[in-house]
Design a protein around this motif. Structure first.
Motif, PDB file in Angstrom:
ATOM      1  N   ASN A 109       0.805  -1.210   0.000  1.00  0.00           N
ATOM      2  CA  ASN A 109       0.000   0.000   0.000  1.00  0.00           C
ATOM      3  C   ASN A 109       0.845   1.270   0.000  1.00  0.00           C
ATOM      4  O   ASN A 109       0.418   2.316  -0.497  1.00  0.00           O
ATOM      5  CB  ASN A 109      -0.936  -0.006   1.213  1.00  0.00           C
ATOM      6  N   LEU A 110       2.088   1.160   0.529  1.00  0.00           N
ATOM      7  CA  LEU A 110       3.001   2.314   0.516  1.00  0.00           C
ATOM      8  C   LEU A 110       3.169   2.879  -0.888  1.00  0.00           C
ATOM      9  O   LEU A 110       3.286   4.074  -1.086  1.00  0.00           O
ATOM     10  CB  LEU A 110       4.384   1.873   1.015  1.00  0.00           C
ATOM     11  N   HIS A 119      -0.781   4.101  -2.170  1.00  0.00           N
ATOM     12  CA  HIS A 119      -1.599   5.066  -1.435  1.00  0.00           C
ATOM     13  C   HIS A 119      -1.635   6.439  -2.116  1.00  0.00           C
ATOM     14  O   HIS A 119      -0.592   7.033  -2.366  1.00  0.00           O
ATOM     15  CB  HIS A 119      -1.050   5.200  -0.013  1.00  0.00           C
ATOM     16  N   ASN A 120      -2.849   6.898  -2.379  1.00  0.00           N
ATOM     17  CA  ASN A 120      -3.056   8.243  -2.922  1.00  0.00           C
ATOM     18  C   ASN A 120      -2.342   8.533  -4.240  1.00  0.00           C
ATOM     19  O   ASN A 120      -2.169   9.690  -4.609  1.00  0.00           O
ATOM     20  CB  ASN A 120      -2.668   9.312  -1.893  1.00  0.00           C
ATOM     21  N   THR A 121      -1.884   7.484  -4.926  1.00  0.00           N
ATOM     22  CA  THR A 121      -1.400   7.720  -6.278  1.00  0.00           C
ATOM     23  C   THR A 121      -2.576   7.536  -7.240  1.00  0.00           C
ATOM     24  O   THR A 121      -3.655   7.065  -6.845  1.00  0.00           O
ATOM     25  CB  THR A 121      -0.307   6.721  -6.683  1.00  0.00           C
TER      26      THR A 121
END
Lengths: 568, 179
Positions: free
Chosen positions: A383-384, A387-389
């Motif tokens: 998720n790193l 996330h938010n990409t």
């Protein structure tokens, strides 16, 4: 003309028998299905218009809107497509899956009306409050992350919409209740069972929405002084992701329904398919936790346990449906001699019928693109990188557009022909619409995933090609933006085609006898052998290909992560 | 015919299940267990795990911490060289505080992160390889401490990737990693 849309040949008891499905259909239930469905299509059009503006802004060769207008239209895009188009359709699906499948009257039609009016008024209210956003308020996008304030009318409208949806769902629960009182020992048909599970998941999500939005509204109007960001995130995602789980469960239910009535699918194992729905009931709500993997304030053990959806109960359920639904089609068609070879049952299927092709494409694209990416981004460490990409946005366009929207488009085409009894206008275009739309949408979605993962393009940005005060920008990604921009615009053309055909058919379509287009379900009788003994080797081959793609994507993502610097 | 729109007849629980369907379910169960296990294995043996303590902090306290960090460090033309292994950065509408920081490659730092106002994102990537990127969420009221070690020298650009208002896409910061 409007009145004509709501007429059918009902008997003195208010029922008619559908010539395709054989279902006994109550007039009131049918009219509400039509009203909710038509409203959903209006929301789809509104969301489609905003899609044009959003695409032309993110594709910075055009760079249409300034940031404030972009974030407003992005919010309109999200709320109309992720919420209004879906939820109005889902209430319609509940009324099909409950009263219609069970051959019952719609209980408490007044509640249905109250629910509808509340939903409609609040949906207009949300759109209006977004479009009139002014400082210090900001566009809510989908998440309205406190403590960033949005208009107080936005929060209030969201509360009313949630209440309206719960009220609109009550007649469905009442129908299930009446059925079980009358026939305590009769199992619900699978479609009714799936709709029932969908409705329970919906109520869970909606209650989460009230827990989120009531305190947030009180904070916004000054009754509560402080709102905690971590608390908000945890509560918000009960409805934020929960509402997408409604889409999933409703979509799977519609898959069972349409593959049966259009393609002749059967249920290969009631036990397996129902168990998979039960797994959704218990585990899918924890899928929401994957939004919190890159958050502070939560322990790693909390993250691992919840993203695992408690040992991947919901992933397992989806993988079971991924076999059971195509297998139902394969076994059902083989039983009637439709195709002897490995994939003959599939090639011989009614591909020229847009209802069928829309459903099959949505099954394939949802699984390969939406399902796999959902699991990848739901792994705590992976998720790193997600996330938010923009890759996250790619994921939910694969699930909600390629999956749910495609399925619901097929369902709208089906309802136009069987409930409104109108012939689809521009038949050759209607035939290619699912191919055209899903093809270009899949390409646009794939580009979002690549741009997000391989270039780290952030989501929710008005511009990434110019960051004031620094030389740094994302110019390296420009070639993929070109493919994205063109594919997305062509996908929108496919969407316009859908809206044009649907509305045009309702207004100008010729009167149609549905059984001339769809083979009546009663005629789908085979050689009488048991369905589970039919060969399912074609489906098994497909699922093995699916697993191979899954494993490769999984390994690639871990490889990409392992190349990063050390953290933690 | 076993139809999804009719009540199943007889005892459907004991009805047979296709061998291939059973096989697929077994494969799926094994795969789900692998998915579950890999997160735990990576938490023990992998080098990218977003574990680190979180502390409650008020905005004024955290502003003070970042100010102290900047004062204690050495100001250079490239950025702040931290006095010890603790780095304090913050996001606010619409800029980052505490950046740019100058770091030594191969040295482990404790990166303290928070927000002064609303939710923000901390999205980091080196200039020379945009695909090597990761993102973290910053919340007001929470100080998150994550150890980080950059092995490759280079300029690591930071952008905000959580919507925080109209000026959101103009936020920028950087880690300058030197040999």
């Amino acid at each position: 003309m409007i009145k004509e849309l709501f007429t059918n040949d009902y008997g003195p008891d208010g029922f008619r028998t559908c010539s395709v499905t054989g279902m006994r259909i109550d007039r009131t239930a049918e009219n509400f299905v039509k009203i909710f469905g038509l409203t959903a299509v209006v929301a789809l059009v509104m969301g489609g218009i905003s899609a044009i503006l959003v695409v032309l802004t993110r594709w910075e060769v055009v760079g249409l809107l300034p940031p404030d207008a972009f974030y407003n239209w992005l919010s309109v895009h999200a709320w109309n497509l992720l919420i209004f188009w879906m939820v109005f359709m889902e209430v319609a699906i509940l009324y099909v899956g409950g009263p219609m499948v069970l051959g019952r009257k719609l209980p408490a039609p007044k509640l249905a009306m109250v629910g509808y009016v509340l939903m409609l008024v609040s949906a207009i209210g949300i759109n209006w409050s977004i479009m009139t956003t002014s400082a210090p308020d900001q566009a809510p996008l989908l998440t309205s992350y406190a403590p960033l304030p949005s208009s107080e009318w936005f929060y209030l409208s969201a509360i009313v919409f949630i209440l309206g949806t719960v009220i609109a769902a009550l007649p469905f629960f009442a129908a299930i209740w009446q059925e079980k009182i009358e026939h305590p020992n009769r199992s619900l048909p699978l479609v009714a069972f799936g709709a029932f599970i969908t409705a329970i998941i919906a109520v869970e999500a909606l209650l989460g929405g009230l827990i989120t939005y009531i305190p947030t509204y009180m904070w916004r109007i000054g009754l509560i002084e402080h709102i905690d960001a971590a608390w908000y995130r945890q509560m918000y995602w009960i409805i934020g992701h929960g509402s997408q789980q409604i889409n999933l469960a409703a979509m799977v239910t519609v898959w069972y329904f349409l593959t049966h009535v259009v393609g002749g699918a059967e249920v290969v194992s009631e036990k397996v398919s129902r168990s998979a729905f039960i797994l959704y009931l218990f585990f899918i709500n924890m899928g929401a936790a994957h939004h919190l993997m890159a958050d502070p304030a939560l322990a790693a053990s909390w993250k691992v346990w919840n993203t695992s959806y408690a040992a991947y109960g919901a992933v397992l359920a989806s993988m079971i449906h991924a076999f059971a639904i195509p297998a139902g089609l394969e076994a059902g068609r083989r039983k009637r001699g439709a195709g002897k070879s490995l994939f003959g049952w599939l090639w011989s299927a009614p591909w020229g019928n847009p209802v069928f092709s829309a459903v099959i494409f949505s099954i394939i694209l949802f699984g390969f693109m939406g399902g796999i990416t959902g699991v990848l981004m739901g792994q705590m460490q992976l998720n790193l990188a997600w996330h938010n990409t923009w890759a996250t946005v790619g994921h939910f366009h694969a699930t909600v557009v390629l999956g749910t929207t495609m399925t619901f488009m097929g369902l709208v085409f089906f309802v136009i022909q069987t409930m409104f009894k109108k012939e689809l206008i521009m038949a050759p275009l209607a035939r290619i619409q699912p191919w055209f739309y899903s093809g270009f949408m899949a390409l646009a979605t794939l580009m979002m995933m690549y741009l997000g993962i391989l270039y780290g393009i952030p989501r929710r940005h008005a511009s990434v090609m110019d960051i004031p005060g620094t030389d740094f920008n994302f110019g390296a990604a420009e070639p993929l933006f070109v493919i994205f921009g063109i594919a997305a615009l062509l996908a929108i053309v496919g969407g316009i085609l859908f809206a044009g055909i649907s509305v045009g058919s309702l207004l100008f379509g010729k009167k149609l006898e549905p059984s001339s287009v769809f083979r009546p379900a009663a005629s789908w009788t085979g050689d009488g052998s048991a369905v589970h003994l039919q060969s399912m080797r074609g489906t098994f081959t497909f699922t093995l290909i699916f697993l191979a793609v899954f494993v490769i994507a999984y390994i690639l993502n871990w490889y990409l992560l392992s190349r990063l610097w050390e953290i933690g | 015919m076993s139809s999804p729109i009719h009540s199943p007849q007889g005892n459907w629980w004991i009805a047979g299940v296709s061998v291939l369907e059973k096989t697929w379910i077994r494969i799926s169960v094994v795969w789900c267990l692998i998915l579950f296990a890999s997160m735990i294995v990576w938490a023990s043996y992998g080098k990218q795990n977003q574990h680190g303590p979180t502390y409650r902090v008020s905005t004024s306290e955290y502003i003070q911490k970042v100010q102290d960090f900047k004062k204690a460090g050495t100001q250079t033309e490239e950025g702040i060289i931290p006095a010890d292994e603790h780095i304090y950065v913050a996001a606010a509408r619409f800029s980052f505080d505490g950046f740019p920081v100058v770091l030594k490659a191969g040295k482990q730092y404790q990166v303290h992160m928070s927000s002064y106002d609303v939710q923000h994102g901390l999205s980091i990537r080196p200039e020379h390889a945009l695909s090597k990127q990761m993102s973290l969420q910053l919340l007001p009221g929470y100080e998150w401490v994550l150890p980080m070690k950059f092995d490759e020298p280079g300029v690591y650009h930071v952008v905000c990737n959580e919507f925080c208002g109209v000026g959101h896409s103009t936020m920028h910061g950087s880690f300058i990693v030197q040999r």
